[in-house]
Design a protein around this motif. Structure first.
Motif, PDB file in Angstrom:
ATOM      1  N   TRP A   5       0.838  -1.202   0.000  1.00  0.00           N
ATOM      2  CA  TRP A   5       0.000   0.000   0.000  1.00  0.00           C
ATOM      3  C   TRP A   5       0.875   1.255   0.000  1.00  0.00           C
ATOM      4  O   TRP A   5       0.622   2.200  -0.741  1.00  0.00           O
ATOM      5  N   VAL A   6       1.923   1.252   0.819  1.00  0.00           N
ATOM      6  CA  VAL A   6       2.827   2.407   0.897  1.00  0.00           C
ATOM      7  C   VAL A   6       3.459   2.660  -0.475  1.00  0.00           C
ATOM      8  O   VAL A   6       3.489   3.794  -0.968  1.00  0.00           O
ATOM      9  N   ALA A   7       3.918   1.583  -1.108  1.00  0.00           N
ATOM     10  CA  ALA A   7       4.583   1.719  -2.410  1.00  0.00           C
ATOM     11  C   ALA A   7       3.623   2.278  -3.464  1.00  0.00           C
ATOM     12  O   ALA A   7       3.994   3.155  -4.254  1.00  0.00           O
ATOM     13  N   VAL A   8       2.390   1.798  -3.456  1.00  0.00           N
ATOM     14  CA  VAL A   8       1.419   2.272  -4.458  1.00  0.00           C
ATOM     15  C   VAL A   8       1.010   3.714  -4.145  1.00  0.00           C
ATOM     16  O   VAL A   8       0.865   4.539  -5.047  1.00  0.00           O
ATOM     17  N   TRP A   9       0.840   4.028  -2.862  1.00  0.00           N
ATOM     18  CA  TRP A   9       0.480   5.400  -2.463  1.00  0.00           C
ATOM     19  C   TRP A   9       1.563   6.381  -2.935  1.00  0.00           C
ATOM     20  O   TRP A   9       1.264   7.439  -3.474  1.00  0.00           O
ATOM     21  N   LEU A  10       2.830   6.019  -2.726  1.00  0.00           N
ATOM     22  CA  LEU A  10       3.919   6.921  -3.124  1.00  0.00           C
ATOM     23  C   LEU A  10       3.966   7.106  -4.638  1.00  0.00           C
ATOM     24  O   LEU A  10       4.376   8.139  -5.139  1.00  0.00           O
ATOM     25  N   LYS A  11       3.537   6.094  -5.366  1.00  0.00           N
ATOM     26  CA  LYS A  11       3.543   6.187  -6.827  1.00  0.00           C
ATOM     27  C   LYS A  11       2.392   7.068  -7.309  1.00  0.00           C
ATOM     28  O   LYS A  11       2.576   7.945  -8.135  1.00  0.00           O
ATOM     29  N   ASN A  12       1.225   6.807  -6.775  1.00  0.00           N
ATOM     30  CA  ASN A  12       0.065   7.564  -7.215  1.00  0.00           C
ATOM     31  C   ASN A  12      -1.019   7.569  -6.134  1.00  0.00           C
ATOM     32  O   ASN A  12      -1.867   6.680  -6.091  1.00  0.00           O
ATOM     33  N   PRO A  13      -1.010   8.605  -5.281  1.00  0.00           N
ATOM     34  CA  PRO A  13      -1.997   8.661  -4.184  1.00  0.00           C
ATOM     35  C   PRO A  13      -3.440   8.639  -4.696  1.00  0.00           C
ATOM     36  O   PRO A  13      -4.351   8.217  -4.003  1.00  0.00           O
ATOM     37  N   LYS A  14      -3.610   9.092  -5.960  1.00  0.00           N
ATOM     38  CA  LYS A  14      -4.980   9.162  -6.493  1.00  0.00           C
ATOM     39  C   LYS A  14      -5.587   7.790  -6.730  1.00  0.00           C
ATOM     40  O   LYS A  14      -6.781   7.670  -6.983  1.00  0.00           O
ATOM     41  N   THR A  15      -4.761   6.746  -6.652  1.00  0.00           N
ATOM     42  CA  THR A  15      -5.312   5.389  -6.729  1.00  0.00           C
ATOM     43  C   THR A  15      -6.325   5.220  -5.592  1.00  0.00           C
ATOM     44  O   THR A  15      -7.298   4.499  -5.720  1.00  0.00           O
ATOM     45  N   PHE A  16      -6.076   5.909  -4.493  1.00  0.00           N
ATOM     46  CA  PHE A  16      -6.917   5.744  -3.306  1.00  0.00           C
ATOM     47  C   PHE A  16      -7.804   6.956  -3.035  1.00  0.00           C
ATOM     48  O   PHE A  16      -8.954   6.818  -2.653  1.00  0.00           O
ATOM     49  N   SER A  17      -7.222   8.141  -3.184  1.00  0.00           N
ATOM     50  CA  SER A  17      -7.976   9.331  -2.800  1.00  0.00           C
ATOM     51  C   SER A  17      -7.758  10.443  -3.815  1.00  0.00           C
ATOM     52  O   SER A  17      -6.623  10.725  -4.199  1.00  0.00           O
ATOM     53  N   GLU A  18      -8.856  11.072  -4.230  1.00  0.00           N
ATOM     54  CA  GLU A  18      -8.765  12.134  -5.233  1.00  0.00           C
ATOM     55  C   GLU A  18      -8.025  13.344  -4.687  1.00  0.00           C
ATOM     56  O   GLU A  18      -7.310  14.028  -5.382  1.00  0.00           O
ATOM     57  N   LYS A  19      -8.243  13.608  -3.393  1.00  0.00           N
ATOM     58  CA  LYS A  19      -7.664  14.828  -2.843  1.00  0.00           C
ATOM     59  C   LYS A  19      -6.896  14.560  -1.562  1.00  0.00           C
ATOM     60  O   LYS A  19      -7.446  14.018  -0.611  1.00  0.00           O
ATOM     61  N   SER A  20      -5.622  14.917  -1.588  1.00  0.00           N
ATOM     62  CA  SER A  20      -4.792  14.753  -0.410  1.00  0.00           C
ATOM     63  C   SER A  20      -4.063  16.082  -0.215  1.00  0.00           C
ATOM     64  O   SER A  20      -3.953  16.880  -1.137  1.00  0.00           O
ATOM     65  N   ARG A  21      -3.575  16.329   1.000  1.00  0.00           N
ATOM     66  CA  ARG A  21      -2.820  17.566   1.236  1.00  0.00           C
ATOM     67  C   ARG A  21      -1.324  17.339   1.071  1.00  0.00           C
ATOM     68  O   ARG A  21      -0.521  18.214   1.346  1.00  0.00           O
ATOM     69  N   MET A  22      -0.960  16.138   0.658  1.00  0.00           N
ATOM     70  CA  MET A  22       0.451  15.798   0.526  1.00  0.00           C
ATOM     71  C   MET A  22       0.941  16.110  -0.897  1.00  0.00           C
ATOM     72  O   MET A  22       0.212  15.883  -1.855  1.00  0.00           O
ATOM     73  N   PRO A  23       2.175  16.611  -1.028  1.00  0.00           N
ATOM     74  CA  PRO A  23       2.686  16.831  -2.389  1.00  0.00           C
ATOM     75  C   PRO A  23       2.819  15.506  -3.147  1.00  0.00           C
ATOM     76  O   PRO A  23       3.043  14.468  -2.523  1.00  0.00           O
ATOM     77  N   VAL A  24       2.672  15.598  -4.454  1.00  0.00           N
ATOM     78  CA  VAL A  24       2.892  14.411  -5.289  1.00  0.00           C
ATOM     79  C   VAL A  24       4.390  14.339  -5.589  1.00  0.00           C
ATOM     80  O   VAL A  24       4.987  15.343  -5.971  1.00  0.00           O
ATOM     81  N   TYR A  25       4.986  13.182  -5.367  1.00  0.00           N
ATOM     82  CA  TYR A  25       6.412  13.018  -5.639  1.00  0.00           C
ATOM     83  C   TYR A  25       6.582  12.072  -6.813  1.00  0.00           C
ATOM     84  O   TYR A  25       6.065  10.968  -6.771  1.00  0.00           O
TER      85      TYR A  25
END
Lengths: 159, 216
Positions: free
Chosen positions: B173-193
């Motif tokens: 989950w961590v690896a996929v989140w770091l790749k593309n947070p939008k897989t899980f949530s449309e809006k996050s307050r974290m920068p996209v890396y």
């Protein structure tokens, strides 16, 4: 055999020294613990031609409700709701987030420097590493709008 | 044909999760704070429709019995978030209920989630390098608490604490989140890396080393 032992002890001392430098760098310059803020660096020389990102920006940049919303969503976490540098993360950071309502510092920065800091992060302009890069999150035009909004907050322009 | 319909309907109602766990999630009104499907509007609690991809089951079961504060400023959709005004704590459940709800939540997964191939665990040098990047290159520490070299929690509070991430989260989950947070949530307050894969998977490994056991 003795020569071999001496060589090995030199190598291990060298590795310990290397780790010590790395660990000191992490401990001293991270963002999670307080330390005194360094004085701002002098403004960049303006003799060089303006960077591409500014050249490309032809139409005037306007702060909209969307710009303010973007600031509240992303920037206010550290810079605070009113831009005073008192966001919820502020007291946990080594270097306090910039107070965007104070002109003293911001008028020493060009718009391009503010743009670079937002897009590529604090380190890119010689400032704190606590400020992350937002270039993959926000478009260039949104970042230009945020720069303009910061100018509104400080009621100042670059000198 | 009527018999077939009857069997299908009975089968649906007699399917074990329908009998117990789902009704418990409903009875505990989890949906009043958490999204249980991606189609719903954002809610103040963390999304649960991918709980089975995100959480480690033992942590989840323990958390539901004894909730700990992961977000000191509350969740990102909480109206008082930017003022650091947290809303009420998560309710505690009995051991039995926590076990049942955990089972149900662990079944809530996203279809077709990529499976990342993680590198070997980090050696000391890689861990030190990644910690340096975690704090300076990517500024993660500004919003997430982690452990400093003395084993003390340090860092910002707008993001969830990562102090016990290794026990709480699944590495994939961590690896996929770091790749593309939008897989899980449309809006996050974290920068996209946009990390290269080597860095991203090394970061995943690093985050998985953060555990409460490391607190000194």
């Amino acid at each position: 055999m003795r020569a071999f032992d001496k060589l090995m002890s030199k190598i291990s001392l060298l590795s310990v020294f290397k780790y010590a430098i790395l660990i000191t760098a992490i401990g001293v310059s991270g963002c999670g613990e307080k330390q005194a803020e360094k004085p701002p660096p002098p403004p960049l020389k303006t003799e060089s031609p303006p960077p591409l990102s500014l050249k490309e920006e032809v139409s005037p940049v306007i702060v909209t409700a969307k710009t303010r919303e973007t600031y509240q969503w992303y920037c206010a976490q550290c810079h605070g709701i009113k831009g005073k540098g008192d966001g919820i993360n502020a007291k946990f950071l080594t270097v306090p987030p910039r107070n965007h309502t104070k002109a003293e510092y911001l008028e020493t920065r060009t718009d391009e420097q503010l743009f670079q800091a937002i897009k590529f992060g604090g380190l890119s302009v010689g400032r704190a590493p606590c400020m992350p890069a937002w270039g993959n999150t926000l478009s260039d035009s949104t970042i230009h709008e945020l720069v303009r909004y910061i100018r509104e907050l400080c009621q100042c322009e670059a000198l | 044909m009527k018999k077939l319909y009857l069997i299908l309907i009975c089968g649906w109602f007699l399917y074990p999760p329908m009998l117990s766990h789902a009704s418990l999630i409903e009875e505990k009104k989890c949906a009043s704070c958490h999204r249980l499907t991606k189609k719903e509007n954002e809610k103040k609690g963390p999304d649960l429709f991918y709980a089975g991809n995100k959480f480690k089951s033992p942590w989840l079961e323990k958390y539901l019995q004894n909730p700990v504060t992961l977000r000191k400023a509350g969740t990102i959709h909480n109206p008082g978030f930017l003022k650091g005004e947290r809303e009420n704590n998560h309710p505690s459940l009995s051991k039995e209920d926590a076990g049942k709800i955990t089972q149900e939540l662990m079944q809530m997964t996203l279809p077709d989630l990529p499976v990342e191939e993680l590198p070997d665990p980090l050696n000391k040098g890689q861990k030190a390098k990644t910690k340096y990047e975690f704090e300076r290159t990517f500024s993660c520490i500004s919003c997430h608490q982690s452990l400093n070299l003395a084993g003390k929690p340090r860092g910002g509070i707008s993001g969830p604490s990562l102090v016990d991430a290794g026990n709480r989260l699944q590495a994939n989950w961590v690896a996929v989140w770091l790749k593309n947070p939008k897989t899980f949530s449309e809006k996050s307050r974290m920068p996209v890396y946009k990390m290269d894969d080597e860095t991203r998977l090394r970061f995943t490994r690093f985050i998985m080393t953060l555990k409460n056991e490391g607190i000194r």
